[in-house]
Write a protein that holds these residues in place. Structure first.
Motif, short mmCIF file in Angstrom:
data_model
loop_
_atom_site.label_atom_id
_atom_site.label_comp_id
_atom_site.label_asym_id
_atom_site.label_seq_id
_atom_site.Cartn_x
_atom_site.Cartn_y
_atom_site.Cartn_z
N LEU A 250 0.84 -1.19 0.00
CA LEU A 250 0.00 0.00 0.00
C LEU A 250 0.89 1.24 0.00
CD1 LEU A 250 -2.51 -1.22 2.73
CD2 LEU A 250 -2.57 -1.64 0.26
N MET A 251 1.01 1.87 -1.17
CA MET A 251 1.84 3.07 -1.30
C MET A 251 1.07 4.29 -0.84
SD MET A 251 4.59 1.72 -2.50
CE MET A 251 5.54 3.18 -2.90
N GLY A 252 1.82 5.30 -0.38
CA GLY A 252 1.19 6.52 0.09
C GLY A 252 0.38 6.31 1.35
N HIS A 253 0.75 5.32 2.15
CA HIS A 253 0.06 5.01 3.40
C HIS A 253 1.00 5.26 4.57
CE1 HIS A 253 -3.07 3.23 0.98
NE2 HIS A 253 -3.74 2.81 2.05
N ALA A 254 0.70 6.26 5.38
CA ALA A 254 1.50 6.58 6.56
C ALA A 254 0.92 5.88 7.78
CB ALA A 254 1.53 8.08 6.79
N MET A 255 1.80 5.35 8.63
CA MET A 255 1.33 4.69 9.84
C MET A 255 0.62 5.69 10.75
SD MET A 255 3.49 2.59 12.76
CE MET A 255 4.80 3.81 12.77
N LYS A 256 -0.58 5.34 11.16
CA LYS A 256 -1.34 6.16 12.10
C LYS A 256 -1.24 5.59 13.51
CE LYS A 256 -5.99 7.96 13.04
NZ LYS A 256 -7.41 7.97 12.58
N GLN A 257 -1.46 4.28 13.64
CA GLN A 257 -1.38 3.65 14.95
C GLN A 257 -1.13 2.16 14.79
OE1 GLN A 257 -4.89 2.74 17.69
NE2 GLN A 257 -4.04 4.55 18.73
N LEU A 258 -0.29 1.63 15.68
CA LEU A 258 -0.10 0.19 15.79
C LEU A 258 -0.57 -0.21 17.17
CD1 LEU A 258 1.00 -2.47 14.57
CD2 LEU A 258 3.17 -1.96 15.71
N ALA A 259 -1.67 -0.97 17.21
CA ALA A 259 -2.30 -1.28 18.50
C ALA A 259 -2.33 -2.79 18.73
CB ALA A 259 -3.72 -0.74 18.54
N SER A 260 -2.03 -3.18 19.96
CA SER A 260 -2.15 -4.58 20.33
C SER A 260 -3.63 -4.93 20.42
CB SER A 260 -1.49 -4.81 21.69
OG SER A 260 -1.82 -6.09 22.21
N ASP A 261 -3.99 -6.13 19.93
CA ASP A 261 -5.40 -6.53 20.01
C ASP A 261 -5.71 -7.25 21.32
OD1 ASP A 261 -4.30 -9.06 19.73
OD2 ASP A 261 -5.23 -9.49 17.80
N GLY A 262 -4.70 -7.33 22.20
CA GLY A 262 -4.91 -7.97 23.49
C GLY A 262 -4.83 -9.47 23.47
N GLN A 263 -4.66 -10.05 22.28
CA GLN A 263 -4.59 -11.50 22.16
C GLN A 263 -3.29 -11.94 21.47
OE1 GLN A 263 -8.16 -12.58 20.09
NE2 GLN A 263 -9.51 -11.95 21.77
N GLY A 264 -2.30 -11.07 21.48
CA GLY A 264 -1.02 -11.39 20.85
C GLY A 264 -0.90 -10.93 19.43
N GLY A 265 -1.98 -10.41 18.86
CA GLY A 265 -1.96 -9.92 17.49
C GLY A 265 -1.96 -8.40 17.43
N TRP A 266 -2.17 -7.86 16.20
CA TRP A 266 -2.02 -6.42 15.99
C TRP A 266 -3.09 -5.84 15.08
CZ3 TRP A 266 1.40 -4.07 18.98
CH2 TRP A 266 2.38 -4.86 19.58
N ARG A 267 -3.41 -4.59 15.35
CA ARG A 267 -4.24 -3.79 14.45
C ARG A 267 -3.42 -2.59 14.02
NH1 ARG A 267 -8.00 -4.75 18.61
NH2 ARG A 267 -7.70 -2.61 19.36
N LEU A 268 -3.13 -2.53 12.73
CA LEU A 268 -2.33 -1.43 12.17
C LEU A 268 -3.24 -0.55 11.34
CD1 LEU A 268 0.34 0.01 11.38
CD2 LEU A 268 0.61 -1.71 9.57
N SER A 269 -3.38 0.71 11.75
CA SER A 269 -4.17 1.65 10.96
C SER A 269 -3.21 2.59 10.23
CB SER A 269 -5.12 2.45 11.85
OG SER A 269 -4.42 3.20 12.82
N ALA A 270 -3.56 2.88 8.97
CA ALA A 270 -2.72 3.73 8.13
C ALA A 270 -3.59 4.75 7.42
CB ALA A 270 -1.96 2.88 7.11
N THR A 271 -2.99 5.91 7.15
CA THR A 271 -3.71 6.99 6.48
C THR A 271 -3.24 7.09 5.04
OG1 THR A 271 -3.80 8.20 8.58
CG2 THR A 271 -4.27 9.44 6.56
N PRO A 272 -4.12 6.80 4.07
CA PRO A 272 -3.73 6.95 2.66
C PRO A 272 -3.54 8.42 2.31
CG PRO A 272 -5.70 5.57 2.91
CD PRO A 272 -5.47 6.25 4.22
N ALA A 273 -2.71 8.67 1.28
CA ALA A 273 -2.46 10.04 0.84
C ALA A 273 -3.74 10.73 0.41
CB ALA A 273 -1.44 10.03 -0.31
N GLU A 274 -4.71 9.96 -0.09
CA GLU A 274 -5.98 10.54 -0.55
C GLU A 274 -6.95 10.81 0.58
OE1 GLU A 274 -4.68 7.75 -1.56
OE2 GLU A 274 -4.14 7.99 -3.68
#
Length: 532
Positions: A250-274
């Motif tokens: 995913l190009m033009g995607h800046a990291m907004k937040q990397l959050a633990s899901d509490g179960q050992g996994g991850w939720r990564l939110s990113a902001t597209p350039a658009e």
């Protein structure tokens, strides 16, 4: 704008994958490529809207291609070489290696050859250099704490000021009298002014016809391999192979937040350039983002966010000039040891690969300026920087302004992690916290680990991380891949580098794991870092 994704039109969607990867540089793309080969699904975010490769990207402008910093493809690790050949099997060319020092209109060999340097400086100046050298040997500084102290004692004040002071301060942005003497002793190896001068006198009397430049060390490689269209060609090929395996980039995607899901996994939110937001859910997360940025965007915030925020970086920019002329010099680059100009190094892109410069009547060079993001150089307009580069080429006597027919500016933030008084403790604190709390979060690459490493070392951190992920346990301590240009080939060194005995270390892994790159450290930091 180029926006590369797994399938067209899926910006703003949610992705459920095995591994989320932050950054499409050498480490991130190496991880993505190897994971997709293993059948794992990946989604990679990259804030650049057009180029993959990070600092190893190749920028294109009007058919001209620019290497950001210069990347020779050489590694003592056979695993890395094999991976390069696998990703880009048909597009390497063999190129001659040549780098020299440019000072007041003359070229000097790099590494410096003492007798040649004295000869080029002329009778008057070389006499002053020798007098300064004799004085330093007769009355050396008793207390040697700084780079300046050590180098002056070895070569005298005059040679130090000509060949060591100016360039070193341009690159690192700190005075030589604040840099550790240890770094000078490690960095300047084998150069003996006395041996070179004595040999010169012998040859002048016909007593010795065998040249000796005062260097005890071996010469550098005479040739190296290079992708014919620049290093970005490697990482564009890796990108295409990841997409062909069903991965998402995913190009033009800046990291907004990397959050633990509490179960050992991850939720990564990113902001597209658009605009909008893209969500990635993953079992594992790999970050090659600067540690400072990762800490600021994690949820919950690490307790070591304050320490991470204190990490610093050295930035640089390249001003590429198109010049109506034959090639100005045959070198891949020249080091500018002249205090009259701000430029630190000048690349000749045709010497890296003729295919990077499409017009045979045009020379294309890149002037590199080392700076800090936000300072006067960084904040200058592109037009002002092109004018500065043109003016400095004239000051150096390399080009007349009317020969310059165009230019473009490429900025590279966070090019070099800074090793200041507190960096080691800050990195160690953040690493300890994240490893204890989040075993499925993996830091890789130069900025991801705040380590001044080479491209192949960044790749090695990713390669070993992939083995850890596939095995679902920590087979390798990737932090043992040190940051460096010099390798020690003994396999036993890698075995003692903290690797678990459950997986034997191959000789090429040992070479990468045991290496140490020399970088300057401030005087106050040196004792603490050695103790650590």
């Amino acid at each position: 704008m180029v926006n590369v994704v797994g399938t067209s039109g899926d910006e703003g969607r949610q992705y459920d994958v095995d591994v989320a990867i932050i950054g499409a540089g050498p480490a991130g793309l190496t991880a993505g490529y190897l994971l997709t080969k293993q059948g794992l699904s990946v989604a990679i975010i990259e804030k650049d809207t057009r180029y993959v490769g990070g600092i190893s990207r190749t920028v294109e402008h009007e058919g001209y291609r620019f290497d950001i910093g210069g990347h020779r493809f050489f590694s003592k690790s056979q695993a890395v070489v094999d991976l390069w050949n696998e990703i880009l099997p048909d597009d390497f060319i063999q190129r001659p290696r040549m780098s020299r020092i440019y000072y007041e209109g003359k070229f000097y060999s790099y590494p410096l050859r003492a007798f040649e340097a004295l000869f080029n400086l002329g009778i008057m100046r070389s006499t002053l250099c020798m007098a300064s050298y004799v004085k330093a040997k007769a009355f050396p500084k008793k207390t040697v704490r700084s780079f300046e102290d050590w180098t002056t004692n070895q070569f005298g004040q005059k040679l130090y000021s000509i060949f060591f002071k100016t360039y070193t301060e341009k690159v690192w942005g700190m005075p030589c009298n604040e840099m550790s003497a240890d770094w000078a002793a490690q960095r300047i190896k084998g150069l003996s002014l006395g041996a070179a001068v004595l040999d010169g006198f012998k040859r002048s009397l016909g007593l010795n016809n065998k040249p000796n430049d005062g260097m005890a060390t071996k010469t550098l490689l005479e040739t190296f391999r290079y992708p014919r269209l620049g290093p970005g060609m490697m990482w564009e090929a890796a990108r295409d192979k990841i997409l062909a395996k069903g991965g998402h980039i995913l190009m033009g995607h800046a990291m907004k937040q990397l959050a633990s899901d509490g179960q050992g996994g991850w939720r990564l939110s990113a902001t597209p350039a658009e605009g909008g937001e893209t969500m990635i859910r993953a079992r594992h997360a790999i970050s090659s983002a600067p540690m400072r940025e990762l800490a600021a965007r994690m949820h919950p915030l690490p307790q070591t966010t304050i320490e991470a925020n204190d990490l610093k970086y050295r930035d640089f920019l390249t001003v590429a000039l198109k010049i109506r002329s034959e090639d100005l010099f045959p070198d891949n680059w020249i080091y500018i040891h002249d205090s009259k100009v701000k430029v630190g190094r000048i690349q000749n892109f045709r010497s890296w690969s003729p295919e990077m410069v499409p017009d045979e009547t045009v020379a294309c060079v890149g002037l590199e300026y080392f700076c800090f993001e936000g300072d006067d150089l960084w904040a200058s307009s592109d037009d002002d920087l092109i004018a500065l580069a043109t003016r400095e080429m004239q000051i150096l006597g390399l080009v007349q302004p009317d020969q310059v027919i165009g230019g473009v500016v490429v900025r590279q933030e966070k090019a070099y992690p800074v090793y200041d008084d507190s960096y080691a403790a800050n990195v160690a604190a953040m690493r300890a916290e994240l490893e204890a709390a989040y075993p499925t979060l993996h830091l890789v690459g130069r900025n991801g680990m705040h380590r001044y490493n080479n491209q192949d070392h960044a790749m090695m951190t990713a390669m070993l991380t992939v083995e850890n992920i596939v095995a679902e346990r920590r087979l390798y301590d990737t932090w043992c891949v040190n940051e460096d240009a010099e390798y020690h080939e003994a396999g036993a060194e890698g075995a003692d580098a903290g690797l678990p005995s459950t997986r034997p270390v191959t000789p090429d892994q040992a070479a990468a794991l045991a290496s140490v790159r020399q970088v300057p450290e401030r005087i106050a930091a040196a004792p603490d870092r050695r103790a650590a």
